[in-house]
Design a protein around this motif. Sequence first.
Motif, short mmCIF file in Angstrom:
data_model
loop_
_atom_site.label_atom_id
_atom_site.label_comp_id
_atom_site.label_asym_id
_atom_site.label_seq_id
_atom_site.Cartn_x
_atom_site.Cartn_y
_atom_site.Cartn_z
N TYR A 329 -9.41 -4.64 12.79
CA TYR A 329 -8.36 -4.07 11.95
C TYR A 329 -8.17 -4.85 10.66
CZ TYR A 329 -4.93 -7.57 13.61
OH TYR A 329 -4.25 -8.74 13.90
N LYS A 330 -8.35 -6.17 10.70
CA LYS A 330 -8.21 -6.94 9.47
C LYS A 330 -9.37 -6.65 8.52
CE LYS A 330 -5.84 -9.91 8.19
NZ LYS A 330 -4.73 -9.87 7.20
N ASN A 331 -10.53 -6.33 9.07
CA ASN A 331 -11.67 -5.99 8.22
C ASN A 331 -11.39 -4.73 7.41
OD1 ASN A 331 -13.34 -8.14 8.93
ND2 ASN A 331 -14.14 -7.08 10.72
N ILE A 344 -9.94 1.47 -7.22
CA ILE A 344 -10.26 2.65 -6.41
C ILE A 344 -9.02 3.04 -5.61
CG2 ILE A 344 -11.70 3.53 -4.52
CD1 ILE A 344 -13.87 1.54 -5.48
N ASN A 345 -8.62 4.29 -5.71
CA ASN A 345 -7.42 4.77 -5.03
C ASN A 345 -7.70 4.87 -3.53
OD1 ASN A 345 -5.08 6.04 -4.18
ND2 ASN A 345 -5.59 8.02 -5.09
N CYS A 346 -7.14 3.94 -2.77
CA CYS A 346 -7.38 3.89 -1.32
C CYS A 346 -6.03 3.75 -0.62
CB CYS A 346 -8.29 2.72 -0.98
SG CYS A 346 -8.57 2.53 0.78
N PRO A 347 -5.48 4.86 -0.10
CA PRO A 347 -4.14 4.80 0.48
C PRO A 347 -4.07 4.45 1.96
CG PRO A 347 -4.86 7.07 0.35
CD PRO A 347 -5.97 6.24 -0.23
N LEU A 348 -5.24 4.39 2.65
CA LEU A 348 -5.21 4.22 4.11
C LEU A 348 -6.40 3.41 4.60
CD1 LEU A 348 -4.14 5.03 7.01
CD2 LEU A 348 -5.62 7.04 6.82
N ALA A 349 -6.12 2.48 5.51
CA ALA A 349 -7.15 1.79 6.28
C ALA A 349 -6.84 2.02 7.75
CB ALA A 349 -7.14 0.29 5.98
N ILE A 350 -7.82 2.51 8.53
CA ILE A 350 -7.53 2.86 9.91
C ILE A 350 -8.73 2.65 10.80
CG2 ILE A 350 -8.04 5.30 9.40
CD1 ILE A 350 -5.86 5.99 11.55
N GLU A 351 -8.46 2.08 11.98
CA GLU A 351 -9.47 1.90 13.02
C GLU A 351 -9.30 2.99 14.07
OE1 GLU A 351 -11.46 -2.06 14.72
OE2 GLU A 351 -9.33 -1.87 15.06
N THR A 352 -10.39 3.37 14.72
CA THR A 352 -10.29 4.37 15.78
C THR A 352 -9.46 3.87 16.96
OG1 THR A 352 -12.46 3.63 16.55
CG2 THR A 352 -12.40 5.63 15.25
N SER A 353 -9.23 2.57 17.05
CA SER A 353 -8.40 2.00 18.11
C SER A 353 -6.93 2.37 17.95
CB SER A 353 -8.53 0.47 18.13
OG SER A 353 -8.00 -0.08 16.93
N GLY A 354 -6.56 2.85 16.76
CA GLY A 354 -5.16 3.19 16.50
C GLY A 354 -4.48 2.27 15.51
N HIS A 355 -5.14 1.18 15.11
CA HIS A 355 -4.60 0.34 14.04
C HIS A 355 -4.66 1.14 12.74
CE1 HIS A 355 -4.00 -3.60 15.88
NE2 HIS A 355 -5.11 -3.43 16.55
N ALA A 356 -3.51 1.45 12.16
CA ALA A 356 -3.45 2.23 10.92
C ALA A 356 -2.53 1.54 9.93
CB ALA A 356 -2.95 3.65 11.20
N ALA A 357 -3.03 1.33 8.72
CA ALA A 357 -2.26 0.62 7.69
C ALA A 357 -2.25 1.45 6.42
CB ALA A 357 -2.88 -0.75 7.43
N LEU A 358 -1.06 1.87 6.01
CA LEU A 358 -0.90 2.65 4.78
C LEU A 358 -0.50 1.74 3.62
CD1 LEU A 358 0.80 5.28 6.86
CD2 LEU A 358 -0.69 6.08 5.03
N ARG A 359 -1.06 2.04 2.48
CA ARG A 359 -0.73 1.24 1.29
C ARG A 359 0.76 1.28 1.00
NH1 ARG A 359 -3.84 3.46 -3.58
NH2 ARG A 359 -2.33 5.14 -3.27
N GLU A 360 1.39 2.43 1.22
CA GLU A 360 2.82 2.57 0.94
C GLU A 360 3.67 1.70 1.85
OE1 GLU A 360 4.33 6.31 3.53
OE2 GLU A 360 2.91 6.83 1.96
N ASN A 361 3.07 1.17 2.92
CA ASN A 361 3.79 0.32 3.88
C ASN A 361 3.15 -1.06 3.96
OD1 ASN A 361 5.86 -0.05 5.88
ND2 ASN A 361 4.30 0.14 7.47
N TYR A 362 2.82 -1.61 2.79
CA TYR A 362 2.33 -2.99 2.67
C TYR A 362 0.98 -3.20 3.37
CZ TYR A 362 7.31 -3.54 1.63
OH TYR A 362 8.57 -3.39 1.12
N PHE A 363 0.23 -2.12 3.61
CA PHE A 363 -1.01 -2.21 4.39
C PHE A 363 -0.77 -2.97 5.70
CE2 PHE A 363 -3.75 -1.06 0.65
CZ PHE A 363 -4.35 0.02 1.27
N LEU A 364 0.35 -2.64 6.31
CA LEU A 364 0.73 -3.23 7.60
C LEU A 364 0.30 -2.29 8.71
CD1 LEU A 364 2.45 -5.29 9.27
CD2 LEU A 364 4.41 -3.80 8.81
#
Length: 506
Positions: A329-331, A344-364
């Motif tokens: 998830y940190k990767n 580059i406009n990137c609003p979401l980082a997400i793993e198939t495990s369910g770890h999801a981090a949105l830019r609007e929420n501090y990428f938390l």
Amino acid sequence: MDKFWKQFKSGTDIRGVASEGVAGQKINLTDEVMEKISAGFVLWLSKKANKPADQLIISVGHDSRISASRIQAAVTRALEPAGVTVYDCGLASTPSMFMTTVDLKCDGAVQITASHHPFNRNGLKFFTPDGGLESDDITALLALAEKGDKPENVPGGSVKPVAYMRDYAKHLREIICKGVNAADYDHPLKGFHIVVDAGNGAGGFYASDVLEPLGADVAGSQFLDPDGMFPNHIPNPENEEAMASICEAVKEQKADLGVIFDTDVDRGGAVDHQGEEINRNRLVAVASAIALEGNEGGTIVTDSITSSGLKSYIEETLGGKHHRFKRGYKNVINEAIRLNQEGINCPLAIETSGHAALRENYFLDDGAYLVTKIIIKMAQLKKEGKTLESLLAPLQEPKESVEVRMPILTEDFRACGEQVISGLEAYAKVHDGWQIAPDNHEGIRVSFGKDEGDGWFLLRLSVHDPIMPLNIESDAVGGVKLIAGKLYDYVKTVENVDISALEKIL
């Protein structure tokens, strides 16, 4: 660092055995170890924040594990004598502990958790206002602990109980009220039936403190009470038993939605009104649809094992770009941050495990925040006479998929795994029909045409363990076995890898 201290490092977390009860697993997270690691964190944070220890404010929280109170006492014993002001947040989610650095202006935060791991294990996660610590930071902490370095004892330290989870829940309620914008603004979920499964972890608050005050019917919610023995099922959205349990609860209650959290609520999953999972690729698809609203053409960063159908959904249905990266998830979070820094406009980082981090929420990576966004989307779609299922209708899902884990049987497992992957890449290049993915960032991913298995495999080296995970997906019945057979012709020639799990497929 010697092996004793190295054993506690688990990527960007501290993990170990904290309670008796499992044969062959002796407690290594002793009070002494916890105090030394916590003292190391004070020294590290003091340097990073450029403040003396007696000016630091550090929040401490924990999930429902049976060793939580003992470990919290040990952590506090290291912090208070150094003059630190300690905010005792009690039972808390991991994401809420990061948010104390935002809302309460804490210099750092400590969450006592081992996520979905068995009851006898525990650990520590650390945060600063910049986010979670990196792997190198954990190494630095452990090096300080090994040397026994600690801050000087000074007067003025204190421990203050802080009911921050109350504020965190209010924040989530406000997001739902604003997002749904119902006629009855303060009760936007009136008429919705939502079942919550907290797995006896820290997520029970979501039913009582978020959904119910907004008018939702939460009847049939289960395992909300914290119980560190996890007597009902593993609190893990990836666990088959856990997902089957929440799916059945949704069907029994005829609910509009089901949500499930892991122990410390940094991951979440969902279930639609038909009792079907919104998990893994389906969860990534829903999260991508939400994140790309107002971010047309944006980039979604996922881990490496997402399906071909998901890529088509993100790029063709949603009009975004799919950036497949590494597991961990940190990767994916760090890659999304990097892309944004490059413009580059990137609003979401997400793993198939369910770890999801949105830019609007501090990428938390915050399971409760993700579920909150899904609930808002469900309510918005209902106004249009649509459902989450209609949102997912264009997503092509594989006919077959499997994951096997092949242990590496030599001490220098990383070198062995890298040699296997390098050899496989050379093997693939000289075999017709083996299409090496040009956009892969770990291991090797190879695709095959319709007559050759109609799918792909990804063979990689585990982030932390002496294991080679293998994922295979196919859009044809029997395709997984066909692709596995092609791969077997290579892996049967390698040494020091246990391929028995692959042989079972064949």
